[in-house]
Design an enzyme around this catalytic site. Sequence first.
Site, PDB file in Angstrom:
ATOM      1  N   HIS A  15       0.857  -1.190   0.000  1.00 30.18           N
ATOM      2  CA  HIS A  15       0.000   0.000   0.000  1.00 30.18           C
ATOM      3  C   HIS A  15       0.892   1.239   0.000  1.00 30.18           C
ATOM      4  O   HIS A  15       1.674   1.429   0.928  1.00 30.18           O
ATOM      5  CB  HIS A  15      -0.911   0.008   1.230  1.00 30.18           C
ATOM      6  N   LEU A  16       0.751   2.057  -1.029  1.00 32.45           N
ATOM      7  CA  LEU A  16       1.564   3.274  -1.137  1.00 32.45           C
ATOM      8  C   LEU A  16       0.776   4.541  -0.847  1.00 32.45           C
ATOM      9  O   LEU A  16       1.375   5.598  -0.673  1.00 32.45           O
ATOM     10  CB  LEU A  16       2.167   3.394  -2.544  1.00 32.45           C
ATOM     11  N   ARG A  17      -0.572   4.453  -0.842  1.00 31.29           N
ATOM     12  CA  ARG A  17      -1.412   5.663  -0.719  1.00 31.29           C
ATOM     13  C   ARG A  17      -1.105   6.605  -1.889  1.00 31.29           C
ATOM     14  O   ARG A  17      -0.629   6.178  -2.922  1.00 31.29           O
ATOM     15  CB  ARG A  17      -1.226   6.353   0.646  1.00 31.29           C
ATOM     16  N   ASN A  41      -6.665   0.262  -3.220  1.00 30.55           N
ATOM     17  CA  ASN A  41      -7.758   0.660  -2.298  1.00 30.55           C
ATOM     18  C   ASN A  41      -7.588   2.101  -1.824  1.00 30.55           C
ATOM     19  O   ASN A  41      -7.439   2.383  -0.643  1.00 30.55           O
ATOM     20  CB  ASN A  41      -7.857  -0.311  -1.107  1.00 30.55           C
ATOM     21  N   LYS A  99      -7.828  -6.898  -8.075  1.00 32.15           N
ATOM     22  CA  LYS A  99      -7.890  -7.237  -6.653  1.00 32.15           C
ATOM     23  C   LYS A  99      -9.338  -7.365  -6.209  1.00 32.15           C
ATOM     24  O   LYS A  99     -10.143  -6.463  -6.413  1.00 32.15           O
ATOM     25  CB  LYS A  99      -7.190  -6.124  -5.851  1.00 32.15           C
ATOM     26  N   HIS A 136      -8.349 -10.639  -1.261  1.00 27.46           N
ATOM     27  CA  HIS A 136      -8.402 -10.454   0.197  1.00 27.46           C
ATOM     28  C   HIS A 136      -9.388 -11.500   0.705  1.00 27.46           C
ATOM     29  O   HIS A 136     -10.588 -11.348   0.541  1.00 27.46           O
ATOM     30  CB  HIS A 136      -8.861  -9.041   0.568  1.00 27.46           C
ATOM     31  N   HIS A 174      -1.776 -12.275   1.645  1.00 28.01           N
ATOM     32  CA  HIS A 174      -1.504 -12.234   3.090  1.00 28.01           C
ATOM     33  C   HIS A 174      -2.223 -13.361   3.855  1.00 28.01           C
ATOM     34  O   HIS A 174      -3.063 -13.099   4.715  1.00 28.01           O
ATOM     35  CB  HIS A 174      -1.832 -10.875   3.702  1.00 28.01           C
ATOM     36  N   LEU A 219      -5.386  -6.346   9.092  1.00 29.26           N
ATOM     37  CA  LEU A 219      -6.361  -7.305   8.575  1.00 29.26           C
ATOM     38  C   LEU A 219      -5.768  -8.068   7.397  1.00 29.26           C
ATOM     39  O   LEU A 219      -5.147  -7.441   6.541  1.00 29.26           O
ATOM     40  CB  LEU A 219      -7.639  -6.585   8.130  1.00 29.26           C
ATOM     41  N   ASP A 247       2.461  -6.260   2.498  1.00 28.47           N
ATOM     42  CA  ASP A 247       1.220  -5.606   2.941  1.00 28.47           C
ATOM     43  C   ASP A 247       1.520  -4.394   3.818  1.00 28.47           C
ATOM     44  O   ASP A 247       0.714  -4.016   4.675  1.00 28.47           O
ATOM     45  CB  ASP A 247       0.295  -6.585   3.674  1.00 28.47           C
ATOM     46  N   HIS A 251      -0.635   4.194   8.042  1.00 24.96           N
ATOM     47  CA  HIS A 251      -1.731   5.032   8.549  1.00 24.96           C
ATOM     48  C   HIS A 251      -1.110   6.043   9.498  1.00 24.96           C
ATOM     49  O   HIS A 251      -0.261   5.674  10.317  1.00 24.96           O
ATOM     50  CB  HIS A 251      -2.752   4.193   9.334  1.00 24.96           C
ATOM     51  N   ALA A 263      -6.794  -0.399  10.456  1.00 25.32           N
ATOM     52  CA  ALA A 263      -6.035  -1.646  10.321  1.00 25.32           C
ATOM     53  C   ALA A 263      -4.856  -1.421   9.391  1.00 25.32           C
ATOM     54  O   ALA A 263      -5.020  -0.858   8.310  1.00 25.32           O
ATOM     55  CB  ALA A 263      -6.932  -2.744   9.752  1.00 25.32           C
TER      56      ALA A 263
HETATM   57  O1  DOR Z   1      -4.338  -4.197   7.600  1.00 30.54           O
HETATM   58  C1  DOR Z   1      -4.691  -3.896   6.466  1.00 30.54           C
HETATM   59  N1  DOR Z   1      -4.474  -2.661   5.968  1.00 30.54           N
HETATM   60  N2  DOR Z   1      -5.309  -4.815   5.736  1.00 30.54           N
HETATM   61  C2  DOR Z   1      -5.858  -4.521   4.551  1.00 30.54           C
HETATM   62  O2  DOR Z   1      -6.439  -5.379   3.952  1.00 30.54           O
HETATM   63  C3  DOR Z   1      -5.808  -3.125   4.021  1.00 30.54           C
HETATM   64  C4  DOR Z   1      -4.688  -2.379   4.604  1.00 30.54           C
HETATM   65  C5  DOR Z   1      -4.799  -0.886   4.373  1.00 30.54           C
HETATM   66  O3  DOR Z   1      -5.052  -0.461   3.236  1.00 30.54           O
HETATM   67  O4  DOR Z   1      -4.604  -0.147   5.318  1.00 30.54           O
HETATM   68 ZN    ZN Z   2      -3.146  -5.125   1.775  1.00 32.58          ZN
END
Ligand code: DOR
Ligand code: ZN
Length: 345
Positions: A15-17, A41, A99, A136, A174, A219, A247, A251, A263
């Site tokens: 996840h790079l945002r 996402n 995905k 997922h 994951h 998660l 993964d 945040h 998460a």
């Molecule tokens: O812990 C998680 N963070 N699980 C995920 O499936 C998404 C991810 C997120 O984008 O923060």
């Molecule tokens: Zn992920």
Amino acid sequence: MTTLRIRRPDDWHLHLRDGAHMAAVLPHTARRFARALVMPNLKPPMTTTAALGEYRARILAALPPGLAFQPMMTLYLTDRTSPAEIERASASGYIVGAKLYPAGATTNSDSGVTSIEAVWPALEAMSEAGLVLQVHGEVTDAAVDVFDREAEFVDRILARVVERIPGLRVVFEHVTTARAVEFVRTARPGVAATITPQHLLLNRNAIFEGGIRPHHYCLPVLKRERDRLALVAAATSDDPRYFLGTDSAPHARHTKETSCGCAGIYSAHAGIELYAEAFEAAGRLDRLEAFASERGADFYRVPRNTDTITLERVPWRVPDRYPYAGDELVPMRAGDEIGWRLSGE
Ligand code: DOR
Ligand code: ZN
């Protein structure tokens, strides 16, 4: 000093945002990995080839000079993803898969798939086009215990997908349970799994150690010790179906240290070093290169990287925080030591 030189690894789940947050975390990954599969996402979710093309360009533009990192992209599947969109994605040259987030399963999954029945045409088109499905794998049924959601997903959904579309290549992302490991081990050809550093190194006790630990919440949630042991056995085995996907999920600190925390565990700052620890603890450092640098590339049918990285058996102290675009990011192992460091860091 003990050193370990391996073929440069790839991160097959990251996840790079976006924007300044992406620019803040990207160098950690790009210094270690040659390629990463970037999760879609975002807000709004990356549901079209066109949106992914622009996102990819923003990532490339944010790369520090001198780092030859390649983002690989995946389309966010929804109930309305059309076979035509799948064909556009496949023709793009930079989208390698799509995905599947069950709607409501995790961060920014609200637009995800509400019923597997809705996506059969898209999955058929993916099989035709050679795109890989990343899953997922958790049911969202509120009646199912949060620790059982992955195992339930195997029985209710994943087994059906794999059987109904025999040509579809699937990565069970994951994996966290002995049940998932066993499913992948015995599945038909074309089924693989990624494994994160936190699920190799921690069990669910880590969420409650002396108090509630929001930075150990991700998660799928951490599982039992017997599950962790099954994951370690799979990752360090000679089975090509298991490969590296961190993964890493940044945040901002205040969104995790709150009454309803997000998460995600941030691990990109030590995205290969943490795996070296796990493999060393299992007495299988000799298998790290296959897991980190070979099996994923082979599964995705891209050339293995030809340059190398060197890891040194030198403990270093992880900072308490990293800057995160005006916020702060608390990394995995914050304030504690990691036993391996990347040469040159
Ligand atoms: O812990 C998680 N963070 N699980 C995920 O499936 C998404 C991810 C997120 O984008 O923060
Ligand atoms: Zn992920």
